[in-house]
Motif scaffolding. Structure first.
Motif, PDB file in Angstrom:
ATOM      1  N   PHE A  82       0.821  -1.198   0.000  1.00 56.11           N
ATOM      2  CA  PHE A  82       0.000   0.000   0.000  1.00 56.11           C
ATOM      3  C   PHE A  82       0.863   1.259   0.000  1.00 56.11           C
ATOM      4  CE2 PHE A  82      -2.500  -3.378   1.860  1.00 56.11           C
ATOM      5  CZ  PHE A  82      -3.748  -3.229   1.272  1.00 56.11           C
ATOM      6  N   GLN A  83       0.240   2.363  -0.388  1.00 58.38           N
ATOM      7  CA  GLN A  83       0.957   3.624  -0.466  1.00 58.38           C
ATOM      8  C   GLN A  83       1.511   4.044   0.889  1.00 58.38           C
ATOM      9  OE1 GLN A  83      -1.369   6.755  -2.202  1.00 58.38           O
ATOM     10  NE2 GLN A  83       0.284   8.242  -2.157  1.00 58.38           N
ATOM     11  N   ASN A  84       0.755   3.821   1.957  1.00 58.95           N
ATOM     12  CA  ASN A  84       1.211   4.219   3.291  1.00 58.95           C
ATOM     13  C   ASN A  84       1.857   3.066   4.060  1.00 58.95           C
ATOM     14  OD1 ASN A  84      -0.974   2.628   3.866  1.00 58.95           O
ATOM     15  ND2 ASN A  84      -2.117   4.176   5.022  1.00 58.95           N
ATOM     16  N   TYR A  85       2.116   1.955   3.350  1.00 61.95           N
ATOM     17  CA  TYR A  85       2.769   0.754   3.871  1.00 61.95           C
ATOM     18  C   TYR A  85       1.872  -0.062   4.793  1.00 61.95           C
ATOM     19  CZ  TYR A  85       6.675   3.668   2.324  1.00 61.95           C
ATOM     20  OH  TYR A  85       7.490   4.499   1.609  1.00 61.95           O
ATOM     21  N   ALA A  86       0.967   0.574   5.547  1.00 57.66           N
ATOM     22  CA  ALA A  86      -0.026  -0.122   6.386  1.00 57.66           C
ATOM     23  C   ALA A  86       0.617  -1.141   7.317  1.00 57.66           C
ATOM     24  CB  ALA A  86      -1.083  -0.801   5.489  1.00 57.66           C
ATOM     25  N   LEU A  87       1.742  -0.800   7.914  1.00 59.04           N
ATOM     26  CA  LEU A  87       2.374  -1.690   8.889  1.00 59.04           C
ATOM     27  C   LEU A  87       1.621  -1.616  10.215  1.00 59.04           C
ATOM     28  CD1 LEU A  87       6.147  -0.909   8.217  1.00 59.04           C
ATOM     29  CD2 LEU A  87       4.789  -2.828   7.337  1.00 59.04           C
ATOM     30  N   PHE A  88       1.638  -2.712  10.945  1.00 58.07           N
ATOM     31  CA  PHE A  88       1.001  -2.752  12.258  1.00 58.07           C
ATOM     32  C   PHE A  88       1.954  -2.145  13.281  1.00 58.07           C
ATOM     33  CE2 PHE A  88      -0.749  -6.534  10.001  1.00 58.07           C
ATOM     34  CZ  PHE A  88      -2.041  -6.051   9.839  1.00 58.07           C
ATOM     35  N   ARG A  89       1.570  -1.018  13.841  1.00 57.58           N
ATOM     36  CA  ARG A  89       2.468  -0.277  14.720  1.00 57.58           C
ATOM     37  C   ARG A  89       2.805  -1.033  15.996  1.00 57.58           C
ATOM     38  NH1 ARG A  89      -0.200   5.821  14.503  1.00 57.58           N
ATOM     39  NH2 ARG A  89      -0.058   6.114  12.223  1.00 57.58           N
ATOM     40  N   HIS A  90       1.862  -1.862  16.474  1.00 55.01           N
ATOM     41  CA  HIS A  90       2.080  -2.562  17.742  1.00 55.01           C
ATOM     42  C   HIS A  90       2.885  -3.840  17.566  1.00 55.01           C
ATOM     43  CE1 HIS A  90      -1.355  -4.582  15.927  1.00 55.01           C
ATOM     44  NE2 HIS A  90      -1.152  -5.601  16.740  1.00 55.01           N
ATOM     45  N   MET A  91       3.241  -4.181  16.333  1.00 50.77           N
ATOM     46  CA  MET A  91       3.999  -5.399  16.056  1.00 50.77           C
ATOM     47  C   MET A  91       5.437  -5.056  15.690  1.00 50.77           C
ATOM     48  SD  MET A  91       1.525  -7.789  13.718  1.00 50.77           S
ATOM     49  CE  MET A  91      -0.045  -8.434  14.290  1.00 50.77           C
TER      50      MET A  91
END
Length: 354
Positions: A82-91
């Motif tokens: 995705f454009q904003n990478y959509a990484l899980f911040r809590h992981m």
């Protein structure tokens, strides 16, 4: 993995035009394709329909010859960044990369040891071997992008879809990241589809360009095809800087309307026409017209210049050695032109060897 799109339609409630307007496209296995075009052209919508993330109202999607548009995203074997990478911040980085494997059905899910080995392999491939325990907020933009890419590749997809993946990166590192991505594509034998609005970005990585406009494909082909033989002024303008000269063809001679632009011969039918020209295809000739020329700062053997016509200016890019000594009394000679009549191409005239 090959991709075939047939007559794809996605309607837009409340809008006169569809988001995707009967789009058809064939992408062979192993290709690197860039979907380019302005905002609102339908690029991301097409990517999301291929991935199964968005619904559509007509048409078909085939992956490796199998119809997939009626199957959910998880069954398509596609990696999506995705454009904003959509990484899980809590992981942690490692858990982000492992996510797609860890949520597979139990019968398909690898063992914990196999998942850990896969994560280690991907982080090494992304040049992030020591960051598995870090969190996304500890990473630079380029590192987050590579983590998102590793997560997309964790399940072993053969089709990789990238939605504006370089948009958040510092301009100084974008080029190196693009070069690395192209090498990764070749190394893994992927089919890759990249969405971007930047044609220079597309030229750096893609074999094939698909230029979209208003939900349709305006033109597709190699970059050289779109540059040398654009099907419309829109394509010409999107692919780079250009100058427009209106004029009339008479007895095989294009006569520009503006003083100082020299006529040139070409085998086109008589009538009004418009010549579209790249800045480097315009050569100033001393003592050949009434124009004034203003030089810019030379870089790498090239000098930008501006010619002052009666009602406007025209930008040029010239080998420094070809700059006329005088800055006035200049005429503009056209070395190559794409000729259009009422927006339809009628001729490519190349006079580069004249």
């Amino acid at each position: 993995m090959s991709v075939r799109i047939l007559d794809l339609l996605r309607a837009a409630p409340g809008r006169a035009r569809p988001i995707l307007d009967h789009v058809s496209l064939d992408i062979p296995d192993g290709a690197f394709v860039a979907l380019i075009g302005p905002s609102g052209a339908g690029k991301t919508s097409l990517l999301r329909v291929i991935a199964g993330l968005d619904a559509h109202d007509g048409g078909q999607v085939f992956l490796d010859g199998m119809r997939m548009d009626q199957r959910p995203a998880r069954e398509r074997g596609v990696g999506f960044v995705f454009q904003n990478y959509a990484l899980f911040r809590h992981m942690t980085v490692a858990d982000n990369v492992a996510f797609g494997l860890s949520v597979l059905p139990r019968r398909q899910r690898p063992t914990r040891a196999a998942i850990a080995a896969r994560v280690e392999e991907l982080l090494a491939l992304m040049h992030l071997p020591d960051l598995g325990g870090a969190y996304p907020h500890n990473l630079s933009g380029g590192q987050r992008q590579r983590v998102a890419l590793a997560r997309a590749l964790a399940t072993g997809p053969r089709l990789l879809l990238l939605d504006e993946p370089f948009g958040a990166l510092d301009p100084m590192i974008r080029k190196s990241i693009r070069t690395w991505l192209r090498a990764l594509h070749d190394q893994l034998g992927l089919t890759t589809i990249l969405v971007t609005h930047d044609h220079e970005e597309a030229l750096d990585v893609a074999d094939h360009l698909v230029l979209m406009r208003d939900g349709r494909i305006e033109q597709e082909g190699r970059a050289s095809d779109l540059d040398r033989a654009p099907c419309s002024p829109f394509v010409m303008a999107f692919m780079g800087d250009m100058a427009r000269f209106t004029g009339t063809v008479c007895d095989g001679l294009f006569q520009p309307d503006e003083a100082g632009v020299l006529p040139f011969a070409l085998p086109a039918s008589d009538g009004a026409a418009e010549a579209l020209i790249r800045p480097h295809e315009i050569v100033p000739r001393a003592e050949a017209g009434p124009l004034a020329l203003v030089h810019g700062v030379a870089r790498g053997g090239l000098t930008p210049a501006t010619a002052r016509l009666a009602d406007r200016t025209v930008d040029l890019v010239l080998p420094t050695a070809l700059l006329p000594a005088a800055s006035s009394g200049v005429g503009l000679d056209i070395s190559a032109a794409r000729l259009f009549r009422e927006g339809v191409p009628i001729l490519l005239a190349d006079r580069s060897d004249h």
